[in-house]
Scaffold this motif. Sequence first.
Motif, PDB file in Angstrom:
ATOM      1  N   ILE A 126       8.619   7.850 -12.034  1.00 48.63           N
ATOM      2  CA  ILE A 126       9.162   6.576 -11.528  1.00 48.63           C
ATOM      3  C   ILE A 126       9.095   6.613 -10.014  1.00 48.63           C
ATOM      4  CG2 ILE A 126      11.208   5.089 -11.437  1.00 48.63           C
ATOM      5  CD1 ILE A 126      11.903   6.271 -14.221  1.00 48.63           C
ATOM      6  N   TYR A 127       8.301   5.712  -9.461  1.00 39.77           N
ATOM      7  CA  TYR A 127       8.043   5.767  -8.025  1.00 39.77           C
ATOM      8  C   TYR A 127       9.324   5.564  -7.214  1.00 39.77           C
ATOM      9  CZ  TYR A 127       6.002   4.869  -3.509  1.00 39.77           C
ATOM     10  OH  TYR A 127       5.694   4.936  -2.187  1.00 39.77           O
ATOM     11  N   PRO A 128       9.621   6.498  -6.307  1.00 42.33           N
ATOM     12  CA  PRO A 128      10.891   6.406  -5.561  1.00 42.33           C
ATOM     13  C   PRO A 128      10.882   5.386  -4.424  1.00 42.33           C
ATOM     14  CG  PRO A 128       9.690   8.408  -4.956  1.00 42.33           C
ATOM     15  CD  PRO A 128       8.888   7.755  -6.045  1.00 42.33           C
ATOM     16  N   GLY A 129       9.778   4.703  -4.212  1.00 39.42           N
ATOM     17  CA  GLY A 129       9.799   3.590  -3.250  1.00 39.42           C
ATOM     18  C   GLY A 129       9.564   3.976  -1.801  1.00 39.42           C
ATOM     19  N   PHE A 130       9.066   5.186  -1.557  1.00 44.53           N
ATOM     20  CA  PHE A 130       8.904   5.653  -0.169  1.00 44.53           C
ATOM     21  C   PHE A 130       8.141   4.661   0.721  1.00 44.53           C
ATOM     22  CE2 PHE A 130       8.956  10.163  -2.095  1.00 44.53           C
ATOM     23  CZ  PHE A 130      10.341  10.221  -1.980  1.00 44.53           C
ATOM     24  N   CYS A 131       7.073   4.056   0.173  1.00 46.42           N
ATOM     25  CA  CYS A 131       6.211   3.211   1.026  1.00 46.42           C
ATOM     26  C   CYS A 131       6.549   1.726   0.944  1.00 46.42           C
ATOM     27  CB  CYS A 131       4.740   3.405   0.639  1.00 46.42           C
ATOM     28  SG  CYS A 131       4.164   5.096   0.820  1.00 46.42           S
ATOM     29  N   ARG A 132       7.607   1.417   0.239  1.00 46.66           N
ATOM     30  CA  ARG A 132       7.944   0.005  -0.022  1.00 46.66           C
ATOM     31  C   ARG A 132       7.936  -0.856   1.227  1.00 46.66           C
ATOM     32  NH1 ARG A 132      12.282  -2.646  -4.017  1.00 46.66           N
ATOM     33  NH2 ARG A 132      10.731  -2.937  -5.644  1.00 46.66           N
ATOM     34  N   ALA A 161       0.837  -1.199   0.000  1.00 42.91           N
ATOM     35  CA  ALA A 161       0.000   0.000   0.000  1.00 42.91           C
ATOM     36  C   ALA A 161       0.873   1.250   0.000  1.00 42.91           C
ATOM     37  CB  ALA A 161      -0.896  -0.012   1.232  1.00 42.91           C
ATOM     38  N   CYS A 162       0.444   2.227  -0.778  1.00 41.80           N
ATOM     39  CA  CYS A 162       1.200   3.478  -0.907  1.00 41.80           C
ATOM     40  C   CYS A 162       0.272   4.649  -0.600  1.00 41.80           C
ATOM     41  CB  CYS A 162       1.749   3.595  -2.331  1.00 41.80           C
ATOM     42  SG  CYS A 162       2.358   5.239  -2.774  1.00 41.80           S
ATOM     43  N   THR A 163       0.718   5.501   0.303  1.00 47.40           N
ATOM     44  CA  THR A 163      -0.106   6.643   0.704  1.00 47.40           C
ATOM     45  C   THR A 163       0.494   7.970   0.232  1.00 47.40           C
ATOM     46  OG1 THR A 163       1.076   6.722   2.795  1.00 47.40           O
ATOM     47  CG2 THR A 163      -0.971   5.452   2.768  1.00 47.40           C
ATOM     48  N   CYS A 164       1.478   7.888  -0.643  1.00 46.82           N
ATOM     49  CA  CYS A 164       2.124   9.121  -1.103  1.00 46.82           C
ATOM     50  C   CYS A 164       1.135  10.038  -1.822  1.00 46.82           C
ATOM     51  CB  CYS A 164       3.264   8.804  -2.065  1.00 46.82           C
ATOM     52  SG  CYS A 164       4.621   7.922  -1.300  1.00 46.82           S
ATOM     53  N   SER A 165       1.294  11.314  -1.580  1.00 47.70           N
ATOM     54  CA  SER A 165       0.464  12.279  -2.295  1.00 47.70           C
ATOM     55  C   SER A 165       1.141  12.601  -3.631  1.00 47.70           C
ATOM     56  CB  SER A 165       0.339  13.562  -1.477  1.00 47.70           C
ATOM     57  OG  SER A 165       1.622  14.156  -1.367  1.00 47.70           O
TER      58      SER A 165
HETATM   59 ZN    ZN Z   1       4.054   5.798  -1.318  1.00 50.98          ZN
END
Ligand code: ZN
Length: 295
Positions: free
Chosen positions: A114-120, A100-104
């Motif tokens: 390109i998703y930087p992987g913050f929520c990985r 799950a990713c909650t990034c705004s």
């Molecule tokens: Zn995220």
Amino acid sequence: MNASSYVGRFAPTPSGYLHFGSLVAALASYLDARHAGGQWLLRMEDLDPPREVPGAQDAILHTLETYGFEWDGQLVRQSERLDVYAARLEQLFSQGLAYACTCSRKQLEGYNGIYPGFCRNAGHDAEDAAIRLRVPELNYHFHDRVQGEFRQHLGREVGDFIIRRRDGLYAYQLAVVLDDAWQGITDVVRGADLLDSTPRQLYLQELLGLSQPRYLHVPLIIQPDGHKLGKTYRSPPLPGDQASPLLLRALRALGQQPPAELAGAAAGELLAWGIEHWDATRIPRSPTLAEAQLR
Ligand code: ZN
Ligand code: GLU
């Protein structure tokens, strides 16, 4: 006719009407299937109700009929398959292959998509979050019947991609592989705007244990003003009274060489000629300039 194992499909999205670029893709998949004695299925990719143009589904079906296309079996609508998508998504999520990713949107600015992987590794709850598929740091490659070898590094060029949006809508990438497999599609023939989606689909097929179809991506059509016809730029809807001339033009855009006597022939006759004489090796690899104004 010999029973053929070929199963092709056309999968329009009702976020707009069919245009000349969609005609070229539909025609290529139709002729490739029928020339092989195969089936040609129709699937409405209506996954995104907010973006659906009211009346577009009916208009698409009507246009296909007017242009002489005959599909096999019942039309499949992706909106009727949400339970299937949910179940397979749940499976990927519970196996840790998706998260799950909650990034705004704001947090993701400046990463070129390109998703930087913050929520990985954040372990967020799936509810009210987007779900992303974890991609491997691997090069994916496949052989396209027209485009040849295509390579893409999933980690560097794509990144972990969304398979369910935060608003609960399923992504095209997930639905398309589940449906192609469920419908037994052996050959995907579609526009080259989807070439760079294919490695994501190959990866999903691998994860989900699905068989992989052959691929053929037809060149995009360039309008006289230099725009490519595709997702972001569409020509006018296909006019109902121009089926013959536009089918003829679409045949030529695909490198086929209908004889001059066919000018003025009915749509059904043009398709019959196309089925008989179809030669996929003649399809040009790069964008084709539409011969003239499209209307
Ligand atoms: Zn995220
Ligand atoms: N629904 C997609 C579109 O209209 C095509 C999907 C596919 O052929 O894989 O662009």
